[in-house]
Design a protein around this motif. Structure first.
Motif, PDB file in Angstrom:
ATOM      1  N   LEU A  11      -2.982   6.078   4.334  1.00 47.38           N
ATOM      2  CA  LEU A  11      -1.656   5.912   4.732  1.00 47.38           C
ATOM      3  C   LEU A  11      -1.503   5.416   6.046  1.00 47.38           C
ATOM      4  CD1 LEU A  11      -0.526   9.380   2.749  1.00 47.38           C
ATOM      5  CD2 LEU A  11      -0.061   6.931   2.290  1.00 47.38           C
ATOM      6  N   ILE A  12      -2.169   5.883   7.108  1.00 41.87           N
ATOM      7  CA  ILE A  12      -1.902   5.528   8.575  1.00 41.87           C
ATOM      8  C   ILE A  12      -2.278   3.920   8.603  1.00 41.87           C
ATOM      9  CG2 ILE A  12      -3.042   5.794  10.955  1.00 41.87           C
ATOM     10  CD1 ILE A  12      -3.609   8.486  10.452  1.00 41.87           C
ATOM     11  N   VAL A  13      -3.227   3.294   7.963  1.00 46.22           N
ATOM     12  CA  VAL A  13      -3.521   1.977   7.850  1.00 46.22           C
ATOM     13  C   VAL A  13      -2.020   1.445   7.302  1.00 46.22           C
ATOM     14  CG1 VAL A  13      -4.988   0.303   7.031  1.00 46.22           C
ATOM     15  CG2 VAL A  13      -5.889   2.221   8.134  1.00 46.22           C
ATOM     16  N   LEU A  14      -1.775   1.828   6.208  1.00 44.73           N
ATOM     17  CA  LEU A  14      -0.668   1.253   5.402  1.00 44.73           C
ATOM     18  C   LEU A  14       0.596   1.368   6.268  1.00 44.73           C
ATOM     19  CD1 LEU A  14       0.468   0.000   2.973  1.00 44.73           C
ATOM     20  CD2 LEU A  14       1.058   2.427   2.021  1.00 44.73           C
ATOM     21  N   GLY A  15       0.807   2.461   7.107  1.00 50.62           N
ATOM     22  CA  GLY A  15       2.005   2.449   8.051  1.00 50.62           C
ATOM     23  C   GLY A  15       1.987   1.433   9.107  1.00 50.62           C
ATOM     24  N   ILE A  16       0.834   1.264   9.697  1.00 47.43           N
ATOM     25  CA  ILE A  16       0.573   0.255  10.680  1.00 47.43           C
ATOM     26  C   ILE A  16       0.753  -1.108  10.364  1.00 47.43           C
ATOM     27  CG2 ILE A  16      -1.016  -0.922  12.233  1.00 47.43           C
ATOM     28  CD1 ILE A  16      -2.319   1.935  12.708  1.00 47.43           C
ATOM     29  N   ILE A  17       0.560  -1.384   9.137  1.00 47.25           N
ATOM     30  CA  ILE A  17       0.623  -2.968   8.249  1.00 47.25           C
ATOM     31  C   ILE A  17       2.209  -2.929   8.187  1.00 47.25           C
ATOM     32  CG2 ILE A  17       0.076  -4.285   6.553  1.00 47.25           C
ATOM     33  CD1 ILE A  17      -2.745  -2.938   6.211  1.00 47.25           C
ATOM     34  N   ILE A  18       2.790  -2.054   7.765  1.00 49.20           N
ATOM     35  CA  ILE A  18       4.218  -2.062   7.538  1.00 49.20           C
ATOM     36  C   ILE A  18       4.863  -2.351   8.808  1.00 49.20           C
ATOM     37  CG2 ILE A  18       6.127  -0.918   6.574  1.00 49.20           C
ATOM     38  CD1 ILE A  18       4.885   0.319   4.438  1.00 49.20           C
ATOM     39  N   LEU A  19       4.458  -1.554   9.916  1.00 44.25           N
ATOM     40  CA  LEU A  19       5.209  -1.933  11.069  1.00 44.25           C
ATOM     41  C   LEU A  19       5.006  -3.265  11.705  1.00 44.25           C
ATOM     42  CD1 LEU A  19       4.591   1.649  12.898  1.00 44.25           C
ATOM     43  CD2 LEU A  19       6.623   0.689  12.202  1.00 44.25           C
ATOM     44  N   ILE A  20       3.721  -3.790  11.430  1.00 44.94           N
ATOM     45  CA  ILE A  20       3.492  -5.157  11.835  1.00 44.94           C
ATOM     46  C   ILE A  20       4.267  -6.118  11.046  1.00 44.94           C
ATOM     47  CG2 ILE A  20       1.709  -6.869  12.339  1.00 44.94           C
ATOM     48  CD1 ILE A  20      -0.117  -4.444  12.706  1.00 44.94           C
ATOM     49  N   PHE A  21       4.021  -6.137   9.740  1.00 47.79           N
ATOM     50  CA  PHE A  21       4.632  -7.238   9.051  1.00 47.79           C
ATOM     51  C   PHE A  21       5.960  -6.997   8.458  1.00 47.79           C
ATOM     52  CE2 PHE A  21       0.172  -7.836   8.641  1.00 47.79           C
ATOM     53  CZ  PHE A  21      -0.196  -9.004   9.090  1.00 47.79           C
ATOM     54  N   GLY A  22       6.546  -5.703   8.361  1.00 44.82           N
ATOM     55  CA  GLY A  22       7.619  -5.621   7.722  1.00 44.82           C
ATOM     56  C   GLY A  22       7.792  -5.308   6.171  1.00 44.82           C
ATOM     57  N   THR A  23       8.582  -4.682   5.527  1.00 46.40           N
ATOM     58  CA  THR A  23       8.523  -4.565   4.206  1.00 46.40           C
ATOM     59  C   THR A  23       8.808  -5.766   3.442  1.00 46.40           C
ATOM     60  OG1 THR A  23      10.767  -3.601   4.427  1.00 46.40           O
ATOM     61  CG2 THR A  23       8.954  -2.111   4.246  1.00 46.40           C
ATOM     62  N   LYS A  24       9.948  -6.572   3.889  1.00 46.54           N
ATOM     63  CA  LYS A  24      10.321  -7.814   3.378  1.00 46.54           C
ATOM     64  C   LYS A  24       9.146  -8.856   3.097  1.00 46.54           C
ATOM     65  CE  LYS A  24      13.859 -11.262   3.123  1.00 46.54           C
ATOM     66  NZ  LYS A  24      14.921 -11.809   3.837  1.00 46.54           N
ATOM     67  N   LYS A  25       8.370  -8.912   4.209  1.00 47.37           N
ATOM     68  CA  LYS A  25       7.108 -10.143   4.254  1.00 47.37           C
ATOM     69  C   LYS A  25       5.886  -9.485   3.294  1.00 47.37           C
ATOM     70  CE  LYS A  25       5.401 -13.045   7.286  1.00 47.37           C
ATOM     71  NZ  LYS A  25       5.281 -13.544   8.740  1.00 47.37           N
ATOM     72  N   LEU A  26       5.867  -8.190   3.160  1.00 50.24           N
ATOM     73  CA  LEU A  26       4.864  -7.413   2.467  1.00 50.24           C
ATOM     74  C   LEU A  26       5.377  -7.872   0.926  1.00 50.24           C
ATOM     75  CD1 LEU A  26       3.676  -4.350   4.128  1.00 50.24           C
ATOM     76  CD2 LEU A  26       2.533  -6.576   3.724  1.00 50.24           C
ATOM     77  N   ARG A  27       6.715  -7.612   0.780  1.00 49.83           N
ATOM     78  CA  ARG A  27       7.190  -7.836  -0.609  1.00 49.83           C
ATOM     79  C   ARG A  27       7.006  -9.204  -1.124  1.00 49.83           C
ATOM     80  NH1 ARG A  27      12.627  -6.556  -0.508  1.00 49.83           N
ATOM     81  NH2 ARG A  27      11.951  -4.605   0.169  1.00 49.83           N
ATOM     82  N   ASN A  28       7.211 -10.233  -0.299  1.00 49.80           N
ATOM     83  CA  ASN A  28       6.986 -11.523  -0.571  1.00 49.80           C
ATOM     84  C   ASN A  28       5.647 -11.852  -0.863  1.00 49.80           C
ATOM     85  OD1 ASN A  28       9.747 -12.185  -0.420  1.00 49.80           O
ATOM     86  ND2 ASN A  28       9.557 -12.691   1.933  1.00 49.80           N
ATOM     87  N   VAL A  29       4.696 -11.433  -0.139  1.00 46.79           N
ATOM     88  CA  VAL A  29       3.145 -11.643  -0.250  1.00 46.79           C
ATOM     89  C   VAL A  29       2.837 -10.813  -1.553  1.00 46.79           C
ATOM     90  CG1 VAL A  29       0.847 -10.823   0.673  1.00 46.79           C
ATOM     91  CG2 VAL A  29       2.623 -11.616   2.203  1.00 46.79           C
TER      92      VAL A  29
END
Length: 86
Positions: A11-29
């Motif tokens: 969960l911590i790693v996932l939170g860091i990834i969301i902070l770096i890339f943002g939810t919109k970019k992750l949704r697009n990926v």
């Protein structure tokens, strides 16, 4: 446990990834990755159908070649030569 990694660490790693890339970019990926997988599956399915179709066409060509092995000599002669033979 997943091989020494706890759920909290994931969960911590996932939170860091969301902070770096943002939810919109992750949704697009994620949607791009899903589309790629769907396209791959579709291509594999079409390839299997294509192989079955190729086998059928090859058999039809073989059958067709067997039928066209006859040769009509009279059809190849000129009309004057056909009259002389009669």
């Amino acid at each position: 446990m997943l091989g020494g990694i706890s759920i909290w660490q994931l969960l911590i790693v996932l939170g860091i990834i969301i902070l770096i890339f943002g939810t919109k970019k992750l949704r697009n990926v994620g949607s791009d990755l899903g589309g790629a997988v769907k396209g791959f599956k579709k291509a594999m399915h079409e390839e299997e159908k294509g192989e079955e179709k190729d086998d059928t066409q090859t058999q039809a060509r073989v059958d067709h070649k067997e039928e066209t092995n006859t040769y009509d000599v009279q059809a190849e002669r000129k009309p004057e030569e056909q009259e002389e033979r009669k």
